[in-house]
Design a protein around this motif. Sequence first.
Motif, PDB file in Angstrom:
ATOM      1  N   LEU A 398     -83.553 -71.573  57.206  1.00 30.39           N
ATOM      2  CA  LEU A 398     -84.645 -70.651  57.541  1.00 30.39           C
ATOM      3  C   LEU A 398     -84.419 -69.282  56.898  1.00 30.39           C
ATOM      4  CD1 LEU A 398     -85.184 -71.486  61.323  1.00 30.39           C
ATOM      5  CD2 LEU A 398     -86.647 -72.140  59.397  1.00 30.39           C
ATOM      6  N   GLU A 399     -83.169 -68.811  56.919  1.00 28.21           N
ATOM      7  CA  GLU A 399     -82.866 -67.517  56.307  1.00 28.21           C
ATOM      8  C   GLU A 399     -83.153 -67.545  54.806  1.00 28.21           C
ATOM      9  OE1 GLU A 399     -79.176 -65.538  57.360  1.00 28.21           O
ATOM     10  OE2 GLU A 399     -79.070 -66.745  59.193  1.00 28.21           O
ATOM     11  N   LEU A 400     -82.761 -68.610  54.144  1.00 24.99           N
ATOM     12  CA  LEU A 400     -83.025 -68.724  52.706  1.00 24.99           C
ATOM     13  C   LEU A 400     -84.523 -68.750  52.429  1.00 24.99           C
ATOM     14  CD1 LEU A 400     -80.311 -71.340  51.650  1.00 24.99           C
ATOM     15  CD2 LEU A 400     -80.447 -68.959  50.913  1.00 24.99           C
ATOM     16  N   GLY A 401     -85.271 -69.370  53.330  1.00 23.69           N
ATOM     17  CA  GLY A 401     -86.716 -69.446  53.146  1.00 23.69           C
ATOM     18  C   GLY A 401     -87.453 -68.203  53.589  1.00 23.69           C
ATOM     19  N   GLY A 402     -86.732 -67.221  54.149  1.00 26.49           N
ATOM     20  CA  GLY A 402     -87.367 -65.982  54.594  1.00 26.49           C
ATOM     21  C   GLY A 402     -88.346 -66.188  55.727  1.00 26.49           C
ATOM     22  N   GLN A 403     -88.113 -67.187  56.571  1.00 22.32           N
ATOM     23  CA  GLN A 403     -89.101 -67.541  57.591  1.00 22.32           C
ATOM     24  C   GLN A 403     -88.914 -66.816  58.919  1.00 22.32           C
ATOM     25  OE1 GLN A 403     -89.974 -71.832  57.895  1.00 22.32           O
ATOM     26  NE2 GLN A 403     -88.704 -72.126  56.075  1.00 22.32           N
ATOM     27  N   MET A 404     -87.706 -66.323  59.199  1.00 18.73           N
ATOM     28  CA  MET A 404     -87.464 -65.727  60.519  1.00 18.73           C
ATOM     29  C   MET A 404     -87.819 -64.247  60.581  1.00 18.73           C
ATOM     30  SD  MET A 404     -84.210 -67.541  62.318  1.00 18.73           S
ATOM     31  CE  MET A 404     -82.960 -66.757  61.349  1.00 18.73           C
ATOM     32  N   GLY A 405     -87.682 -63.530  59.483  1.00 22.14           N
ATOM     33  CA  GLY A 405     -87.948 -62.100  59.507  1.00 22.14           C
ATOM     34  C   GLY A 405     -87.016 -61.407  60.484  1.00 22.14           C
ATOM     35  N   VAL A 406     -87.597 -60.619  61.390  1.00 20.03           N
ATOM     36  CA  VAL A 406     -86.778 -59.901  62.379  1.00 20.03           C
ATOM     37  C   VAL A 406     -86.641 -60.686  63.686  1.00 20.03           C
ATOM     38  CG1 VAL A 406     -87.413 -57.656  61.447  1.00 20.03           C
ATOM     39  CG2 VAL A 406     -88.814 -58.665  63.259  1.00 20.03           C
ATOM     40  N   LYS A 407     -87.179 -61.885  63.735  1.00 16.52           N
ATOM     41  CA  LYS A 407     -87.122 -62.677  64.959  1.00 16.52           C
ATOM     42  C   LYS A 407     -85.752 -63.337  65.113  1.00 16.52           C
ATOM     43  CE  LYS A 407     -92.034 -63.894  64.748  1.00 16.52           C
ATOM     44  NZ  LYS A 407     -93.002 -65.004  64.587  1.00 16.52           N
ATOM     45  N   THR A 408     -85.416 -63.653  66.357  1.00 15.43           N
ATOM     46  CA  THR A 408     -84.227 -64.470  66.583  1.00 15.43           C
ATOM     47  C   THR A 408     -84.584 -65.918  66.251  1.00 15.43           C
ATOM     48  OG1 THR A 408     -84.695 -65.084  68.890  1.00 15.43           O
ATOM     49  CG2 THR A 408     -83.604 -62.963  68.501  1.00 15.43           C
ATOM     50  N   TYR A 409     -83.567 -66.744  66.180  1.00 16.29           N
ATOM     51  CA  TYR A 409     -83.765 -68.149  65.826  1.00 16.29           C
ATOM     52  C   TYR A 409     -84.713 -68.832  66.818  1.00 16.29           C
ATOM     53  CZ  TYR A 409     -82.521 -73.094  65.147  1.00 16.29           C
ATOM     54  OH  TYR A 409     -82.560 -74.448  64.942  1.00 16.29           O
ATOM     55  N   HIS A 410     -84.475 -68.638  68.114  1.00 16.72           N
ATOM     56  CA  HIS A 410     -85.305 -69.315  69.117  1.00 16.72           C
ATOM     57  C   HIS A 410     -86.707 -68.713  69.204  1.00 16.72           C
ATOM     58  CE1 HIS A 410     -82.411 -72.161  70.771  1.00 16.72           C
ATOM     59  NE2 HIS A 410     -81.492 -71.246  70.560  1.00 16.72           N
ATOM     60  N   GLN A 411     -86.847 -67.446  68.917  1.00 17.94           N
ATOM     61  CA  GLN A 411     -88.189 -66.875  68.825  1.00 17.94           C
ATOM     62  C   GLN A 411     -88.999 -67.573  67.737  1.00 17.94           C
ATOM     63  OE1 GLN A 411     -87.352 -62.544  68.477  1.00 17.94           O
ATOM     64  NE2 GLN A 411     -89.217 -62.295  69.668  1.00 17.94           N
ATOM     65  N   LEU A 413     -88.581 -70.582  66.502  1.00 19.35           N
ATOM     66  CA  LEU A 413     -88.921 -71.956  66.887  1.00 19.35           C
ATOM     67  C   LEU A 413     -90.092 -71.982  67.858  1.00 19.35           C
ATOM     68  CD1 LEU A 413     -85.419 -73.643  67.381  1.00 19.35           C
ATOM     69  CD2 LEU A 413     -86.849 -73.596  65.339  1.00 19.35           C
ATOM     70  N   GLN A 414     -90.110 -71.028  68.796  1.00 18.28           N
ATOM     71  CA  GLN A 414     -91.203 -70.965  69.765  1.00 18.28           C
ATOM     72  C   GLN A 414     -92.513 -70.590  69.081  1.00 18.28           C
ATOM     73  OE1 GLN A 414     -91.450 -71.461  73.075  1.00 18.28           O
ATOM     74  NE2 GLN A 414     -89.371 -71.483  73.889  1.00 18.28           N
ATOM     75  N   ASP A 415     -92.482 -69.556  68.258  1.00 18.25           N
ATOM     76  CA  ASP A 415     -93.713 -69.081  67.619  1.00 18.25           C
ATOM     77  C   ASP A 415     -94.285 -70.115  66.660  1.00 18.25           C
ATOM     78  OD1 ASP A 415     -93.527 -66.738  69.005  1.00 18.25           O
ATOM     79  OD2 ASP A 415     -92.743 -65.541  67.350  1.00 18.25           O
TER      80      ASP A 415
END
Length: 573
Positions: A398-411, A413-415
């Motif tokens: 996810l980090e490599l794909g730039g998908q999380m931004g400033v969110k936590t990992y579980h945030q 997944l929920q969003d």
Amino acid sequence: MAAPFKPTDEQRRVIDHPGSAFITACPGAGKTRVMVERARKLLSGRPTGRGIAFLSFTIAAVSELEDRLRREGIVETPAFPHFIGTFDAFLWQFLIAPFGVDGCVAKPRLIPDKDDCTIQPFARAQALPLECFDRETGDAIPAMIHRHGFRGKIKAHETAARKTRARFLQRGELDFADARSVALARLRDPACGAVLGPAFAARFLELIVDEAQDCNPVDLEIIAWFRAAGVPVKVICDPNQAIYGFRGGVTRELGQFAETFGADERLPMSGNFRSSGHITKGVVALRAPDMRAVIDEALGDHREEPTAIQILSYSGRGVPSTIGTKFQELVTAMGLEAQDCPIVSATRMTGANALGHPRDSGKRDLSYRLAVAVSHFHFSFELGGRKEALVAIHRIMLELGGQMGVKTYHQHLQDADVSPDAWRPRALALAQALRFSPERFATVEAWHDEARRLLAPLLPAGGQSINQRLRRIGDLDEALSVAPASGLAARTIHSVKGMEFPAICVVMSPSTAKGIVDFLTGDAAVDNEEARKIYVGASRAQRLLAIALPHTQAPRLRDLVAGTGAAIEIIKL
């Protein structure tokens, strides 16, 4: 065919006790069997409609009890009207999910890693995790910011932390500590409590809380509320096994809570049905000095096992792999299966070192983290360890794909409404493709090249290249190694609570061993949770107990354990 269960007098008193009770049980006292028989007695001949709530603090303990209840035909599928789960799950199902969060229109969502959220008030400010700031006041916690090497003014961070926590609540995003606070506030509210009390009393015949030594003060107040509301409560604990100080677990408060029960409501369960006579005696020496008055009797199938407790005495500043080698020799000599005999320690790293696993130096570099996660996956023999490794691999993806931004990992997944079934196959495929071995990768660089090739498609267009994201680092070989064929597994002591094994090796690190032995010998007055962890780990053993510690402390521990009458030997590594 198993012999019919014949309870001891103490077990029978617990099974038959009609109301609330505070039950102290030693390791191997047969708690699960007694809970099953208590449920059988409660439900025998009663009409359906009311159930029993079985609560504990680990998935492993819950799973064992649920499996036993279903095999005995006491609980069906689905479990309604009963509840079998963790304390957290109970609060969420009955006190959070139905009502939401006051002042928030959004549906409540569980974000267990909320404290990992980064606090960075401005671009050049040092980033700190949210856990560095007090939940109530938002003030910085000195010990935490010191641990992160923070220097400078902290006011801007504190303001940002307060705003961040407020935004979480506005969105209905709670972690477990938040859920407890919200649940307790709901029970304390006179109007709400007046409605909930009769409702819970009508739903549950009894509330059984196992492993209650892991309760924090909020948990104890919640349990007391149920008792006051008319729901009979069975609290089962072993104060010597309180090892959850990091989440506010208590020992002194638990003793005070016990005093709220009458003398006829405080019931002991002694007698060890798990361990050999030597182990049953020896683990008494691992309790706090003022908790050794009672030496439990070995009553189970292994009570006559002649094998002495083994102390594995090692030299040097680190935990050596010779511990795993010697323990495997001992296990093999007894005809035991290696996969059933773990090496346990306070941290996974200590146990991994004892087996010669790759070392994790804690570097945050993506290449290094990927190597650690892949190695962890292939060195883990238990399901929990492999799941943890797959999560680490998925986070990197996810980090490599730039998908999380400033969110936590579980945030995230929920969003994104991402279920484990959606991401685990890809993470598993990557873990298998990057399994390190000389037959597949001639060098560490070759492994790294393959990792770059497989992960390059995840990068967003117009950003950094895969070579920039997965950089070459000189010590990548520290994190990569060929998975062993020994079958021995390294596990944390927390992960084996409530379990039992034919043999177990408990490892003390050089940094903690002296403090533990000082406490056990009475040379240190301050309470030592690390010592209780050793007690928990050692008391899992049925036939063979090995304890590995530095050679400077080995004679002291041997003399202490020998004083209980247990047979004990030192093996110098």
